[in-house]
Every structure is written in C-alpha cells, then in structure tokens.
Design a protein around this motif. Structure first.
Motif, PDB file in Angstrom:
ATOM      1  N   ALA A 188       0.836  -1.140  -0.055  1.00 21.00           N
ATOM      2  CA  ALA A 188       0.006  -0.045   0.026  1.00 21.00           C
ATOM      3  C   ALA A 188       0.866   1.244  -0.034  1.00 21.00           C
ATOM      4  CB  ALA A 188      -0.965  -0.019   1.245  1.00 21.00           C
ATOM      5  N   ILE A 189       0.381   2.494  -0.619  1.00 15.80           N
ATOM      6  CA  ILE A 189       0.969   3.591  -0.425  1.00 15.80           C
ATOM      7  C   ILE A 189       1.178   4.053   1.077  1.00 15.80           C
ATOM      8  CG2 ILE A 189      -1.117   4.870  -0.478  1.00 15.80           C
ATOM      9  CD1 ILE A 189       0.560   7.029  -2.224  1.00 15.80           C
ATOM     10  N   LEU A 190       2.385   4.401   1.493  1.00 12.55           N
ATOM     11  CA  LEU A 190       2.496   4.741   2.885  1.00 12.55           C
ATOM     12  C   LEU A 190       2.135   6.198   3.141  1.00 12.55           C
ATOM     13  CD1 LEU A 190       6.229   3.523   2.938  1.00 12.55           C
ATOM     14  CD2 LEU A 190       4.098   2.156   3.451  1.00 12.55           C
ATOM     15  N   ARG A 191       0.738   6.123   3.752  1.00 15.11           N
ATOM     16  CA  ARG A 191       0.014   7.192   3.962  1.00 15.11           C
ATOM     17  C   ARG A 191      -0.738   6.973   5.454  1.00 15.11           C
ATOM     18  NH1 ARG A 191      -2.744   8.576  -1.372  1.00 15.11           N
ATOM     19  NH2 ARG A 191      -4.462   6.981  -1.410  1.00 15.11           N
ATOM     20  N   ILE A 192      -1.035   7.857   6.150  1.00 12.22           N
ATOM     21  CA  ILE A 192      -2.001   7.592   7.554  1.00 12.22           C
ATOM     22  C   ILE A 192      -2.959   6.767   7.392  1.00 12.22           C
ATOM     23  CG2 ILE A 192      -3.238   9.669   7.533  1.00 12.22           C
ATOM     24  CD1 ILE A 192      -2.280   9.827  10.476  1.00 12.22           C
ATOM     25  N   ASP A 193      -3.857   6.972   6.252  1.00  6.76           N
ATOM     26  CA  ASP A 193      -5.125   6.321   6.327  1.00  6.76           C
ATOM     27  C   ASP A 193      -5.007   4.738   6.164  1.00  6.76           C
ATOM     28  OD1 ASP A 193      -4.610   8.740   4.412  1.00  6.76           O
ATOM     29  OD2 ASP A 193      -6.735   9.006   4.811  1.00  6.76           O
ATOM     30  N   LYS A 194      -3.926   4.302   5.862  1.00  7.51           N
ATOM     31  CA  LYS A 194      -3.471   2.873   5.600  1.00  7.51           C
ATOM     32  C   LYS A 194      -3.212   2.216   6.746  1.00  7.51           C
ATOM     33  CE  LYS A 194      -3.926   3.359   1.124  1.00  7.51           C
ATOM     34  NZ  LYS A 194      -5.104   2.605   0.428  1.00  7.51           N
ATOM     35  N   GLY A 195      -2.969   2.930   8.043  1.00  8.77           N
ATOM     36  CA  GLY A 195      -2.730   2.121   9.362  1.00  8.77           C
ATOM     37  C   GLY A 195      -1.394   1.584   9.520  1.00  8.77           C
ATOM     38  N   HIS A 196      -0.485   1.602   8.655  1.00 11.30           N
ATOM     39  CA  HIS A 196       0.978   1.168   8.864  1.00 11.30           C
ATOM     40  C   HIS A 196       1.439   1.167  10.568  1.00 11.30           C
ATOM     41  CE1 HIS A 196       0.771   1.747   4.690  1.00 11.30           C
ATOM     42  NE2 HIS A 196       1.447   0.260   4.445  1.00 11.30           N
ATOM     43  N   GLN A 197       1.287   2.343  10.972  1.00  9.85           N
ATOM     44  CA  GLN A 197       1.745   2.468  12.302  1.00  9.85           C
ATOM     45  C   GLN A 197       0.876   1.527  13.292  1.00  9.85           C
ATOM     46  OE1 GLN A 197       4.438   4.592  13.352  1.00  9.85           O
ATOM     47  NE2 GLN A 197       4.230   3.142  15.169  1.00  9.85           N
ATOM     48  N   ASP A 198      -0.478   1.577  12.867  1.00  8.82           N
ATOM     49  CA  ASP A 198      -1.330   0.820  13.990  1.00  8.82           C
ATOM     50  C   ASP A 198      -0.752  -0.925  13.928  1.00  8.82           C
ATOM     51  OD1 ASP A 198      -2.745   2.980  14.571  1.00  8.82           O
ATOM     52  OD2 ASP A 198      -4.266   2.766  12.963  1.00  8.82           O
ATOM     53  N   LEU A 199      -0.410  -1.168  12.770  1.00 10.44           N
ATOM     54  CA  LEU A 199       0.020  -2.567  12.518  1.00 10.44           C
ATOM     55  C   LEU A 199       1.560  -2.620  13.426  1.00 10.44           C
ATOM     56  CD1 LEU A 199      -0.157  -5.546  11.256  1.00 10.44           C
ATOM     57  CD2 LEU A 199       1.009  -4.438   9.207  1.00 10.44           C
ATOM     58  N   ILE A 200       2.334  -1.692  13.261  1.00  5.96           N
ATOM     59  CA  ILE A 200       3.719  -1.826  13.867  1.00  5.96           C
ATOM     60  C   ILE A 200       3.289  -1.982  15.376  1.00  5.96           C
ATOM     61  CG2 ILE A 200       5.877  -0.585  14.605  1.00  5.96           C
ATOM     62  CD1 ILE A 200       5.462   0.696  11.701  1.00  5.96           C
ATOM     63  N   ASP A 201       2.388  -1.208  16.055  1.00  7.90           N
ATOM     64  CA  ASP A 201       2.234  -1.050  17.282  1.00  7.90           C
ATOM     65  C   ASP A 201       1.459  -2.254  17.722  1.00  7.90           C
ATOM     66  OD1 ASP A 201       3.319   1.400  17.359  1.00  7.90           O
ATOM     67  OD2 ASP A 201       1.199   2.479  17.316  1.00  7.90           O
ATOM     68  N   ALA A 202       0.655  -2.868  16.712  1.00  2.66           N
ATOM     69  CA  ALA A 202      -0.180  -4.043  17.347  1.00  2.66           C
ATOM     70  C   ALA A 202       0.858  -5.078  17.404  1.00  2.66           C
ATOM     71  CB  ALA A 202      -1.401  -4.386  16.400  1.00  2.66           C
ATOM     72  N   ALA A 203       1.638  -5.419  16.361  1.00  5.30           N
ATOM     73  CA  ALA A 203       2.380  -6.473  16.114  1.00  5.30           C
ATOM     74  C   ALA A 203       3.902  -6.553  17.179  1.00  5.30           C
ATOM     75  CB  ALA A 203       2.948  -6.423  14.556  1.00  5.30           C
ATOM     76  N   ARG A 204       3.794  -5.390  17.763  1.00  6.23           N
ATOM     77  CA  ARG A 204       5.221  -5.411  18.469  1.00  6.23           C
ATOM     78  C   ARG A 204       5.571  -6.605  19.734  1.00  6.23           C
ATOM     79  NH1 ARG A 204       5.072  -0.490  20.063  1.00  6.23           N
ATOM     80  NH2 ARG A 204       6.229   0.488  18.646  1.00  6.23           N
ATOM     81  N   PRO A 205       4.462  -6.936  20.443  1.00  2.00           N
ATOM     82  CA  PRO A 205       4.597  -7.600  21.330  1.00  2.00           C
ATOM     83  C   PRO A 205       4.766  -9.172  20.458  1.00  2.00           C
ATOM     84  CG  PRO A 205       2.406  -7.043  21.439  1.00  2.00           C
ATOM     85  CD  PRO A 205       3.090  -5.904  20.650  1.00  2.00           C
ATOM     86  N   MET A 206       4.020  -9.544  19.422  1.00  2.00           N
ATOM     87  CA  MET A 206       4.012 -10.731  18.885  1.00  2.00           C
ATOM     88  C   MET A 206       5.641 -10.930  18.137  1.00  2.00           C
ATOM     89  SD  MET A 206       2.242 -11.802  15.234  1.00  2.00           S
ATOM     90  CE  MET A 206       2.801 -10.586  14.215  1.00  2.00           C
ATOM     91  N   LEU A 207       6.134  -9.669  17.452  1.00  2.00           N
ATOM     92  CA  LEU A 207       7.392  -9.853  16.899  1.00  2.00           C
ATOM     93  C   LEU A 207       8.569 -10.127  18.170  1.00  2.00           C
ATOM     94  CD1 LEU A 207       7.134  -6.896  14.418  1.00  2.00           C
ATOM     95  CD2 LEU A 207       6.991  -9.450  14.097  1.00  2.00           C
ATOM     96  N   ALA A 208       8.400  -9.536  19.225  1.00  2.00           N
ATOM     97  CA  ALA A 208       9.334  -9.643  20.394  1.00  2.00           C
ATOM     98  C   ALA A 208       9.179 -11.205  20.951  1.00  2.00           C
ATOM     99  CB  ALA A 208       8.863  -8.908  21.594  1.00  2.00           C
ATOM    100  N   ALA A 209       7.896 -11.886  20.942  1.00  4.22           N
ATOM    101  CA  ALA A 209       7.985 -13.135  21.304  1.00  4.22           C
ATOM    102  C   ALA A 209       8.127 -14.316  20.196  1.00  4.22           C
ATOM    103  CB  ALA A 209       6.530 -13.448  21.841  1.00  4.22           C
ATOM    104  N   ARG A 210       7.875 -13.821  18.745  1.00  7.31           N
ATOM    105  CA  ARG A 210       8.249 -14.843  17.868  1.00  7.31           C
ATOM    106  C   ARG A 210       9.134 -14.330  16.875  1.00  7.31           C
ATOM    107  NH1 ARG A 210       3.811 -18.178  16.709  1.00  7.31           N
ATOM    108  NH2 ARG A 210       5.098 -18.874  15.101  1.00  7.31           N
TER     109      ARG A 210
END
Length: 237
Positions: A188-210
């Motif tokens: 996706a084009i990297l702009r705020i509507d696409k929610g990339h930062q939300d994905l980063i924030d939500a995935a942070r604990p999963m990425l740390a554990a996996r």
C-alpha cells in the motif's frame, strides 16, 4: 460492437492504487481494440507511465475544480477527438471533465469512485456523470447511502493481471530469512489512512515473542521516513 474511443482524466499527481488501476484498465481495453487516451496535469506520474506504454497523453494544468481554462481545454480535446466516453477519477478532474463532457456532448460521461471517503462535491456524482463506477460493493453502497441514485451506479472490481508462474518465492532469500520464516506482507502507499503505524504497534509484542515472524511493507509515500524511524526506534528493523 464497434471499437470505442475513451478519454480518461486524472488530476492526481501521485502514483497509487487508483492510478495503477486506471492504467491497467486502459491497457486491457486497448488490447480489446479500443482507443484510449489520457488527460492529466504536466507533472502527473500516471501520464509518464502511460506515455511509456505508448498511450497518447494530453497535458492540461488543473488548478482546481473551478479552473475554467482547464475545462475549456478538456472540452476542446473531447470535441476534436470525438470521444465516445470520458471517464474521470478524482475530484478536480471530475468537475472539469464532467462539465467539458456534457458541453461537448460526449455520449457517455463516467466517474470512477475509488475510495470510501466522504463526498465533497455532489455535482460530480448526481448531476454531471451519466454513470458512476464503484471499485467495490462497499463503495457502491456508501454512494447510495449518500444520495446517489442506485440506478446510476455499478460495481466493477479491480482486475488482476496474471503473472508468470514461478517455481518458488524468492522473497525469503532476498531478505535473508529462513525457509521456515513466517512472512506477513502488506502492499500500500505509505500514508496515514492505511494504518501502517497501527500494525507496527499491534505487532510489536508478537514480534518480540516470535522471532520467526516478519512484517514486510511494500510501498512508498509521505510516511516513508517517519515509519522507517518508528521501526528503528522500536528495535524491529
């Protein structure tokens, strides 16, 4: 049916899903024997891409939806070219091309609605075009709920061009990942509507554990540098 002569208009200067779809549609219709041309501003990236693929591109400065000289220029193009269809895509060019198409007596004036955002100009949906193309049923239902007559609307899903078959994905080797790594991709084009930062924030604990799970972003846009800094600051690079 005889081949049609179709003019697409686009006032956007960028390159994203909307412009990509428009170019793919032009390419596919040309392959079916129709004549496709594009009207866009001088700096439009879609115009550059279209010219590279051999389409005739008319460069018209569009300073807004009330740009009378631009509307007159588009009307001259439509009249001189004797187009059967004019298909607009963004707010400014939909006003300009809609008026130009109606006054030039172009037989079919169409607007394609790519996004499910609030309508800013009712005229470009209810009065100027003969038909509205929605890229999904969700977008079509939104337009109807906003007062656009259902009979004026139709859903035409975005086509996908088949790619050559490959024996196996090369993505993991390109990124230095193991064959067993779990890869989650978003394009996706990297702009705020696409929610990339939300994905980063939500995935942070999963990425740390996996550590075998990886997020891969494909795209460019105004948030590129900000997202890159956020990923580095989070220790996820």
């Amino acid at each position: 049916m005889r081949p049609l002569k179709i003019a697409h208009t686009e006032s956007s200067l960028g390159w994203g899903g909307q412009e990509h779809r428009t170019l793919k549609e032009m390419r596919a219709l040309r392959a079916r024997g129709h004549t496709l041309e594009l009207v866009c501003p001088p700096a439009a990236r879609l115009g550059d891409r279209a010219e590279e693929e051999g389409f005739h591109v008319h460069r018209v400065r569009m300073r807004g939806g009330a740009d009378v000289p631009a509307m007159l220029a588009i009307r001259r193009i439509l009249r001189h070219g004797r187009f059967d269809v004019v298909n607009s895509h963004s707010g400014h060019d939909s006003l300009l091309a809609g008026i130009a198409g109606r006054t030039a007596r172009t037989p079919l004036v169409v607007r394609t609605r790519h996004l499910a955002l609030a309508i800013t100009s009712v005229a470009t949906y209810k009065w100027l075009p003969h038909k509205i193309v929605a890229v999904s049923d969700y977008v079509r239902q939104y337009l109807i709920s906003a007062g656009v007559p259902a009979a004026m609307t139709a859903t035409v899903h975005t086509g996908i061009e088949p790619l050559p078959a490959v024996a196996a994905s090369t993505l993991r080797s390109e990124l230095g990942l193991s064959d067993t790594a779990i890869v989650v991709g978003t394009v996706a084009i990297l702009r705020i509507d696409k929610g990339h930062q939300d994905l980063i924030d939500a995935a942070r604990p999963m990425l740390a554990a996996r550590p075998d799970v990886h997020l891969v972003f494909a795209g460019d846009g105004p948030l590129y540098d900000k997202l890159k800094r956020s990923i580095i600051d989070s220790g996820l690079a």
